[in-house]
Design a protein around this motif. Structure first.
Motif, PDB file in Angstrom:
ATOM      1  N   MET A   1       9.356   7.427   2.718  1.00  0.00           N
ATOM      2  CA  MET A   1       8.724   6.252   3.453  1.00  0.00           C
ATOM      3  C   MET A   1       9.348   5.671   4.567  1.00  0.00           C
ATOM      4  O   MET A   1      10.614   5.651   4.409  1.00  0.00           O
ATOM      5  N   SER A 242       4.391   9.337   5.260  1.00  0.00           N
ATOM      6  CA  SER A 242       4.951   8.248   4.283  1.00  0.00           C
ATOM      7  C   SER A 242       3.948   8.319   2.768  1.00  0.00           C
ATOM      8  O   SER A 242       3.190   9.344   2.720  1.00  0.00           O
ATOM      9  N   LYS A 244       1.553   6.760   1.918  1.00  0.00           N
ATOM     10  CA  LYS A 244       0.395   6.590   2.052  1.00  0.00           C
ATOM     11  C   LYS A 244      -0.501   7.637   2.763  1.00  0.00           C
ATOM     12  O   LYS A 244      -1.549   7.515   3.087  1.00  0.00           O
ATOM     13  N   THR A 245       0.474   8.562   3.387  1.00  0.00           N
ATOM     14  CA  THR A 245      -0.426   9.582   4.347  1.00  0.00           C
ATOM     15  C   THR A 245      -0.420  10.880   3.430  1.00  0.00           C
ATOM     16  O   THR A 245       0.468  11.052   2.621  1.00  0.00           O
ATOM     17  N   GLN A 246      -1.337  11.810   3.956  1.00  0.00           N
ATOM     18  CA  GLN A 246      -1.416  13.027   3.266  1.00  0.00           C
ATOM     19  C   GLN A 246      -0.108  14.085   3.552  1.00  0.00           C
ATOM     20  O   GLN A 246       0.285  13.991   4.659  1.00  0.00           O
TER      21      GLN A 246
END
Length: 370
Positions: A1, A242, A244-246
């Motif tokens: 992250m 991060s 939150k990303t793929q």
């Protein structure tokens, strides 16, 4: 992250690759109507390319960002022809494009010593001006820096580009285990045993959507334009910006990097390109490499979504597995870079020779017709 985003932005803000300046040529000197005397022409404002100059240093040295040339001398009984005003020379970095305030490019400076007339001085008072001096040219210009390098390292954040640059050159970029370590371009020289030198630029990491200016977007991509060749650097274990990303596999990372370059400027895909598969010291790296090589043979495979596939693909001149951590494959990569640069230089020379030959034949035919 990714953490510490504000600190990253502040640090990137210290690197200046765009600067807006006010330039004005000097006014001409007064004429002398009774004796037909001419006032001196106003001085000119010149941009002069020089090594070891940065836009940041210009901004710090000249906080007002105003450059005005000297006024021409008045005509007098003792000197009917007034002297020209003093020129103003502004030292600028190599790789500068000069743009008007409306964005239109009016010049560029790529080699040390090159000069560009930014603002012309006004005429001195003379018969043509009814002996009234003219004001100098004035305008707002923008200096846009695009790095000039033989090879540009292209890759997503944390692919190991900074580590690679430190291995192949004497550059000392910042290296850490978080995504945006490199937030400003870094330059290094590969030094060979026979003193051959190749300039390499480590450019800030791309993210998906860079072509529409997401992340560092155009600040990164504009520097790719000035590199002669591309070296894509990909983490063999894949990439995830991060939580939150793929997650993207190494194969998907190659496709996405290619697509970002293509969507920004399609001509970038015509540049010669090499591919460095980094972090081969990690567990399962060899298995992942075997799978990657199969996928590169069939980029239209069912495992890849169609929107990720670029319309045009990069043709890699060589694919080299490396480990910037252990040094594995580094010498092979350096040899491959040199070979690729030499081949392209030879091709350019051959094209130049052909053009000269065609011009010579055309000239001979013209002479024969006479």
């Amino acid at each position: 992250m990714v953490r510490g985003g504000a600190a990253v932005l502040r640090k990137y803000g210290n690197f200046v690759d765009d600067l807006r300046l006010y330039v004005r040529g000097g006014s001409g000197g007064m004429g002398y109507p009774r004796l037909g005397g001419e006032g001196g022409r106003g001085g000119d404002v010149w941009f002069v390319a020089q090594e070891r100059i940065t836009l940041k240093s210009i901004r710090e040295k000249y906080p007002l960002k105003r450059f005005v040339a000297g006024t021409g001398a008045n005509s007098s009984v003792k000197a009917l022809k007034g002297e020209k005003g003093k020129d103003c020379e502004v030292r600028v970095p190599l790789g500068i494009s000069v743009l008007c305030d409306d964005g239109k490019q009016i010049g560029e400076l790529n080699a040390a010593g090159e000069r560009f007339l930014a603002a012309r001085g006004g005429l001195g008072g003379c018969l043509a001006t009814n002996f009234v001096p003219c004001k100098g040219q004035r305008r707002i210009v923008r200096l846009d820096l695009k790095l000039i390098a033989d090879v540009g390292l292209v890759g997503f954040p944390n692919a190991g580009k900074s580590s690679l640059l430190s291995k192949v050159s004497h550059a000392k970029p910042e290296i850490a285990n978080y995504a945006f370590t490199t937030v400003q371009p870094q330059l290094g020289k590969i030094m060979y045993a026979d003193y051959k030198q190749i300039l390499v630029a480590d450019l800030p990491g791309l993210i998906e959507g860079a072509h529409v200016n997401r992340g560092m977007g155009h600040k990164f991509l504009k520097h790719v334009e000035r590199t002669k060749q591309l070296l894509l650097v990909v983490d063999i274990s894949g990439f995830q910006l991060s939580v939150k990303t793929q997650f993207r596999t190494a194969f998907e990372a190659i496709l996405l990097l290619t697509k970002e370059l293509e969507l920004y400027k399609e001509e970038l895909l015509t540049k010669p390109a090499l591919l460095a598969i980094n972090k081969m010291d990690l567990p399962c790296a060899k298995d992942n490499l075997n799978e990657l090589m199969k996928q590169l043979q069939n980029p239209q495979g069912k495992l890849t979504s169609k929107e990720m596939i670029p319309a045009n693909t990069l043709e890699f001149k060589d694919i080299i597995p490396i480990s910037a951590q252990t040094g594995e494959g580094i010498e092979e990569l350096k040899a491959s870079i040199r070979k690729s640069i030499a081949e392209e230089a030879e091709q350019e020379n051959e094209e130049y020779r052909k053009k000269k030959l065609l011009l010579l034949h055309a000239s001979e035919e013209q002479m024969n017709r006479r």
